[in-house]
Write a protein that holds these residues in place. Structure first.
Motif, PDB file in Angstrom:
ATOM      1  N   LEU A 145       0.815  -1.213   0.000  1.00 22.13           N
ATOM      2  CA  LEU A 145       0.000   0.000   0.000  1.00 22.13           C
ATOM      3  C   LEU A 145       0.847   1.261   0.000  1.00 22.13           C
ATOM      4  CD1 LEU A 145      -2.855  -1.053   2.430  1.00 22.13           C
ATOM      5  CD2 LEU A 145      -2.765  -1.213  -0.052  1.00 22.13           C
ATOM      6  N   GLY A 146       1.947   1.268   0.721  1.00 21.41           N
ATOM      7  CA  GLY A 146       2.868   2.406   0.653  1.00 21.41           C
ATOM      8  C   GLY A 146       2.624   3.503   1.656  1.00 21.41           C
ATOM      9  N   LYS A 147       1.401   3.660   2.146  1.00 18.82           N
ATOM     10  CA  LYS A 147       1.140   4.715   3.122  1.00 18.82           C
ATOM     11  C   LYS A 147      -0.084   4.331   3.941  1.00 18.82           C
ATOM     12  CE  LYS A 147      -1.752   7.628   0.124  1.00 18.82           C
ATOM     13  NZ  LYS A 147      -1.953   8.986  -0.419  1.00 18.82           N
ATOM     14  N   ALA A 148      -0.224   4.967   5.095  1.00 14.50           N
ATOM     15  CA  ALA A 148      -1.310   4.638   6.007  1.00 14.50           C
ATOM     16  C   ALA A 148      -2.663   5.067   5.462  1.00 14.50           C
ATOM     17  CB  ALA A 148      -1.067   5.295   7.367  1.00 14.50           C
ATOM     18  N   GLY A 149      -2.664   6.082   4.587  1.00 10.62           N
ATOM     19  CA  GLY A 149      -3.932   6.582   4.075  1.00 10.62           C
ATOM     20  C   GLY A 149      -4.685   5.559   3.247  1.00 10.62           C
ATOM     21  N   ARG A 150      -3.971   4.682   2.557  1.00 10.72           N
ATOM     22  CA  ARG A 150      -4.659   3.673   1.758  1.00 10.72           C
ATOM     23  C   ARG A 150      -5.354   2.645   2.640  1.00 10.72           C
ATOM     24  NH1 ARG A 150      -0.204   4.694  -1.700  1.00 10.72           N
ATOM     25  NH2 ARG A 150      -0.918   5.464  -3.726  1.00 10.72           N
ATOM     26  N   ASN A 151      -4.818   2.409   3.807  1.00  8.74           N
ATOM     27  CA  ASN A 151      -5.525   1.549   4.753  1.00  8.74           C
ATOM     28  C   ASN A 151      -6.809   2.211   5.241  1.00  8.74           C
ATOM     29  OD1 ASN A 151      -4.578  -1.067   5.249  1.00  8.74           O
ATOM     30  ND2 ASN A 151      -2.804  -0.315   6.368  1.00  8.74           N
ATOM     31  N   ARG A 152      -6.778   3.518   5.417  1.00 10.68           N
ATOM     32  CA  ARG A 152      -7.986   4.226   5.833  1.00 10.68           C
ATOM     33  C   ARG A 152      -9.040   4.194   4.730  1.00 10.68           C
ATOM     34  NH1 ARG A 152      -7.329   7.034  10.626  1.00 10.68           N
ATOM     35  NH2 ARG A 152      -9.603   6.931  10.540  1.00 10.68           N
ATOM     36  N   TRP A 153      -8.602   4.239   3.464  1.00 11.18           N
ATOM     37  CA  TRP A 153      -9.549   4.128   2.359  1.00 11.18           C
ATOM     38  C   TRP A 153     -10.265   2.772   2.366  1.00 11.18           C
ATOM     39  CZ3 TRP A 153      -5.581   5.900  -1.896  1.00 11.18           C
ATOM     40  CH2 TRP A 153      -5.250   7.238  -1.675  1.00 11.18           C
ATOM     41  N   LEU A 154      -9.562   1.746   2.867  1.00  7.93           N
ATOM     42  CA  LEU A 154     -10.145   0.407   2.934  1.00  7.93           C
ATOM     43  C   LEU A 154     -11.005   0.194   4.164  1.00  7.93           C
ATOM     44  CD1 LEU A 154      -7.048  -1.702   1.803  1.00  7.93           C
ATOM     45  CD2 LEU A 154      -8.986  -0.965   0.419  1.00  7.93           C
ATOM     46  N   GLY A 155     -11.145   1.220   5.004  1.00  2.00           N
ATOM     47  CA  GLY A 155     -11.977   1.092   6.196  1.00  2.00           C
ATOM     48  C   GLY A 155     -11.259   0.544   7.409  1.00  2.00           C
ATOM     49  N   LYS A 156      -9.922   0.643   7.430  1.00  2.00           N
ATOM     50  CA  LYS A 156      -9.144   0.139   8.560  1.00  2.00           C
ATOM     51  C   LYS A 156      -8.595   1.314   9.359  1.00  2.00           C
ATOM     52  CE  LYS A 156      -7.671  -3.895   5.909  1.00  2.00           C
ATOM     53  NZ  LYS A 156      -6.510  -4.668   5.391  1.00  2.00           N
ATOM     54  N   ARG A 157      -8.854   1.330  10.651  1.00  2.00           N
ATOM     55  CA  ARG A 157      -8.378   2.386  11.532  1.00  2.00           C
ATOM     56  C   ARG A 157      -7.125   1.932  12.279  1.00  2.00           C
ATOM     57  NH1 ARG A 157     -11.224   3.671  15.698  1.00  2.00           N
ATOM     58  NH2 ARG A 157     -10.526   5.828  15.726  1.00  2.00           N
ATOM     59  N   PRO A 158      -6.340   2.863  12.821  1.00  2.00           N
ATOM     60  CA  PRO A 158      -5.148   2.473  13.581  1.00  2.00           C
ATOM     61  C   PRO A 158      -5.518   1.680  14.823  1.00  2.00           C
ATOM     62  CG  PRO A 158      -5.088   4.803  13.003  1.00  2.00           C
ATOM     63  CD  PRO A 158      -6.455   4.325  12.684  1.00  2.00           C
ATOM     64  N   LYS A 159      -4.630   0.795  15.215  1.00  2.00           N
ATOM     65  CA  LYS A 159      -4.830  -0.028  16.407  1.00  2.00           C
ATOM     66  C   LYS A 159      -3.763   0.312  17.451  1.00  2.00           C
ATOM     67  CE  LYS A 159      -7.020  -3.968  14.137  1.00  2.00           C
ATOM     68  NZ  LYS A 159      -6.974  -5.420  13.913  1.00  2.00           N
ATOM     69  N   VAL A 160      -4.207   0.511  18.669  1.00  2.00           N
ATOM     70  CA  VAL A 160      -3.302   0.823  19.777  1.00  2.00           C
ATOM     71  C   VAL A 160      -2.823  -0.484  20.413  1.00  2.00           C
ATOM     72  CG1 VAL A 160      -3.062   2.050  21.972  1.00  2.00           C
ATOM     73  CG2 VAL A 160      -4.530   2.981  20.168  1.00  2.00           C
ATOM     74  N   ARG A 161      -1.533  -0.562  20.700  1.00  2.00           N
ATOM     75  CA  ARG A 161      -0.980  -1.749  21.342  1.00  2.00           C
ATOM     76  C   ARG A 161      -1.527  -1.887  22.761  1.00  2.00           C
ATOM     77  NH1 ARG A 161       4.107  -0.695  22.446  1.00  2.00           N
ATOM     78  NH2 ARG A 161       3.743   1.521  22.113  1.00  2.00           N
ATOM     79  N   GLY A 162      -1.762  -3.123  23.156  1.00  2.00           N
ATOM     80  CA  GLY A 162      -2.296  -3.342  24.496  1.00  2.00           C
ATOM     81  C   GLY A 162      -1.336  -2.936  25.584  1.00  2.00           C
ATOM     82  N   ILE A 163      -0.008  -3.032  25.320  1.00  2.00           N
ATOM     83  CA  ILE A 163       0.990  -2.682  26.330  1.00  2.00           C
ATOM     84  C   ILE A 163       1.014  -1.175  26.596  1.00  2.00           C
ATOM     85  CG2 ILE A 163       2.953  -2.312  24.799  1.00  2.00           C
ATOM     86  CD1 ILE A 163       4.649  -3.923  26.727  1.00  2.00           C
ATOM     87  N   ALA A 164       0.461  -0.384  25.650  1.00  2.00           N
ATOM     88  CA  ALA A 164       0.425   1.065  25.811  1.00  2.00           C
ATOM     89  C   ALA A 164      -0.861   1.541  26.482  1.00  2.00           C
ATOM     90  CB  ALA A 164       0.570   1.748  24.453  1.00  2.00           C
ATOM     91  N   MET A 165      -1.768   0.630  26.843  1.00  2.00           N
ATOM     92  CA  MET A 165      -3.038   1.005  27.457  1.00  2.00           C
ATOM     93  C   MET A 165      -2.942   0.938  28.978  1.00  2.00           C
ATOM     94  SD  MET A 165      -5.795  -0.985  25.071  1.00  2.00           S
ATOM     95  CE  MET A 165      -5.774  -0.877  23.285  1.00  2.00           C
ATOM     96  N   ASN A 166      -4.019   1.356  29.602  1.00  2.00           N
ATOM     97  CA  ASN A 166      -4.145   1.200  31.052  1.00  2.00           C
ATOM     98  C   ASN A 166      -4.608  -0.211  31.388  1.00  2.00           C
ATOM     99  OD1 ASN A 166      -3.441   3.896  31.567  1.00  2.00           O
ATOM    100  ND2 ASN A 166      -5.547   4.571  31.223  1.00  2.00           N
ATOM    101  N   ALA A 167      -4.462  -0.561  32.654  1.00  2.00           N
ATOM    102  CA  ALA A 167      -4.805  -1.918  33.074  1.00  2.00           C
ATOM    103  C   ALA A 167      -6.290  -2.202  32.938  1.00  2.00           C
ATOM    104  CB  ALA A 167      -4.349  -2.138  34.519  1.00  2.00           C
ATOM    105  N   CYS A 168      -7.123  -1.154  32.994  1.00  2.00           N
ATOM    106  CA  CYS A 168      -8.561  -1.356  32.884  1.00  2.00           C
ATOM    107  C   CYS A 168      -9.017  -1.569  31.444  1.00  2.00           C
ATOM    108  CB  CYS A 168      -9.304  -0.174  33.485  1.00  2.00           C
ATOM    109  SG  CYS A 168      -8.953   1.398  32.661  1.00  2.00           S
ATOM    110  N   ASP A 169      -8.134  -1.307  30.461  1.00  2.00           N
ATOM    111  CA  ASP A 169      -8.514  -1.404  29.055  1.00  2.00           C
ATOM    112  C   ASP A 169      -7.973  -2.644  28.367  1.00  2.00           C
ATOM    113  OD1 ASP A 169      -9.837   1.051  29.169  1.00  2.00           O
ATOM    114  OD2 ASP A 169      -7.944   2.136  28.872  1.00  2.00           O
ATOM    115  N   HIS A 170      -6.911  -3.253  28.896  1.00  2.00           N
ATOM    116  CA  HIS A 170      -6.304  -4.401  28.225  1.00  2.00           C
ATOM    117  C   HIS A 170      -5.539  -5.225  29.249  1.00  2.00           C
ATOM    118  CE1 HIS A 170      -4.087  -6.758  25.219  1.00  2.00           C
ATOM    119  NE2 HIS A 170      -4.942  -6.293  24.328  1.00  2.00           N
TER     120      HIS A 170
END
Length: 453
Positions: A376-401
């Motif tokens: 794809l070459g860039k993140a925008g093409r993933n957004r065109w396909l309906g895919k949003r960014p995903k946050v890593r579980g290790i970067a969340m709070n304990a109540c979220d992951h």
């Protein structure tokens, strides 16, 4: 001393220049279309047991095995700007695809929900936005008999493989839009009997979409033998479920000859046949799990299965005209006969399993086998396909992951798991379990075994 002397001697040996064959030069990343090499002549394949002259008069025109016309483009080099959206982009072009809109009567509006359920809660993370799309209604039953003409090959945003628009030969000579309006539209896909499935919304006025096999082009013909072999299609052919192969059906040599002629005519990409009539070693896709079900196996781009063998219930191999005695079809009263054997199939994952001999499959490999080369070459093409960014579980709070919280980059010593707490890599079923799938003969390779294969 010995190594130094060896290097000195090798340096003085003259080396021949490296010559790259023209056939190998075709597999390159270029920014311009590459014409296929025509230096190497491919001999025409003649059906076994038939002479080359008079084949087209006997069997009809041969299926034109088209070479892959995919053009792999990489936007680097002279004439292209070195910008972030193009320097890593790898695009696969297919010039034979139809450059237009799909047949609207064979599509449905795709109402996006952003990964939320009826109460508004996010149940599917990383989903949202994207370009407006319409769902192509693909026929995964292929119950309509007769010859169908391939009108065009189209792109489908809902799957990795391509689809083909086909029209039943002998129907009304009208435009695609008028032909699709001839049939009564149905709001939902009915199931149950064959009569109800024939009135479904996947086929309208003789027009339908099918999963395109590799090499299928506009102007080709496809046919489905799911309902049986038509009368008079092959001389000497009879319904093997109502007559005996040896005795009432005729001599064994007659049945063997009729089966060979049928395979020479019917085994071509895009045709649908029962597994009992497909010769071993044939590449197939779009397999059904039960004789009356829809096609569910090997449907992604470039995937295929291989029919390994036919065998009886006791495990003895079956060959020749004896495959017609495996049973499992419909008798003269329309009742499913008891099967006398199985068909052994190897799937793309490496799994080997047995299937009902009356299960159907489509000949050939799924189209767009170059799909894995796309970058794809860039993140925008993933957004065109309906895919949003995903946050890593290790970067969340304990109540979220389960991996969240703690000091620094720590997941608390827990085994990797999803946001809902499901362990990663945990087996959920095995064929040898009491409730396992007994149709699996050999499991797909996993771990080190998969890496070796």
């Amino acid at each position: 001393m010995f190594r130094a002397a060896l290097r000195t001697r090798l340096a003085t040996v003259p080396r021949a220049p490296l010559v790259v064959p023209r056939a190998a030069a075709q597999v390159r990343f270029l920014a311009t279309p590459v014409e296929p090499t025509t230096d190497i002549e491919t001999p025409a394949v003649t059906p076994r047991g038939l002479a080359s002259e008079g084949v087209e008069e006997l069997l009809g025109p041969r299926f034109a095995e088209e070479e892959s016309t995919a053009i792999i483009k990489r936007y680097r080099g002279k004439g292209f700007p070195m910008i972030p959206s193009l320097r890593h982009r790898v695009h696969v072009q297919h010039p034979h695809l139809f450059d237009g809109k799909p047949l609207r009567a064979l599509t449905l509006a795709k109402r996006k929900k952003g990964g939320r359920n009826s109460t508004g809660q996010v149940v599917n993370r990383g989903v949202g936005g994207g370009h407006k799309q319409r769902i192509r209604i693909v026929d995964f039953y292929r119950l309509e008999h007769g010859v169908h003409d391939v009108v065009r090959i189209e792109y489908d945003p809902g799957r990795s493989g391509h689809i083909a628009l086909i029209k039943r030969r002998g129907g009304a000579d009208v435009s695609p839009e008028e032909g699709a309006a001839l049939a009564e539209a149905s709001s939902e896909l009915p199931g149950g009997s064959t009569e109800k499935r024939l009135a479904r919304n996947e086929v309208k006025g003789g027009w339908s979409y099918i999963l395109a096999p590799d090499g299928l082009r506009a102007g080709d013909t496809v046919e489905s033998f799911r309902g049986g072999v038509p009368d008079g299609f092959v001389e000497g052919w009879a319904n093997p479920h109502t007559t005996e192969i040896v005795g009432g059906y005729g001599q064994y040599s007659t049945a063997q000859r009729a089966l060979g002629v049928f395979r020479s005519v019917a085994v071509k990409p895009g045709n649908v046949l029962p597994l009992s009539l497909i010769p071993p070693g044939t590449v197939i896709h779009n397999l059904t799990i039960n004789p009356d079900g829809r096609m569910a196996l090997c449907r992604s781009a470039g995937t295929y299965a291989t029919l390994v063998a036919h065998q009886q219930t006791n495990g003895e191999p079956v060959g020749g005209a004896e495959v017609l005695t495996l049973g499992g079809g419909l008798d003269s009263n329309g009742i499913r006969a008891r099967k006398n054997g199985d068909a052994i199939v190897r799937l793309s994952s490496g799994e080997i399993r047995r299937l009902d001999p009356e299960n159907v499959a489509t000949i050939g490999m799924v189209s767009n086998k170059e799909h894995h080369l796309e970058v794809l070459g860039k993140a925008g093409r993933n957004r065109w396909l309906g895919k949003r960014p995903k946050v890593r579980g290790i970067a969340m709070n304990a109540c979220d992951h389960p991996h969240g919280g703690g000091r620094g980059k720590s997941k608390g010593g827990k085994h990797p798991r999803s946001a809902k707490g499901v362990l990663q890599g945990k087996r959920t079923r095995r064929p040898r379990d009491r409730d396992g799938n007994k149709a699996v003969i050999q499991e797909r390779p996993r771990g080190a075994e998969k890496r070796r294969s």
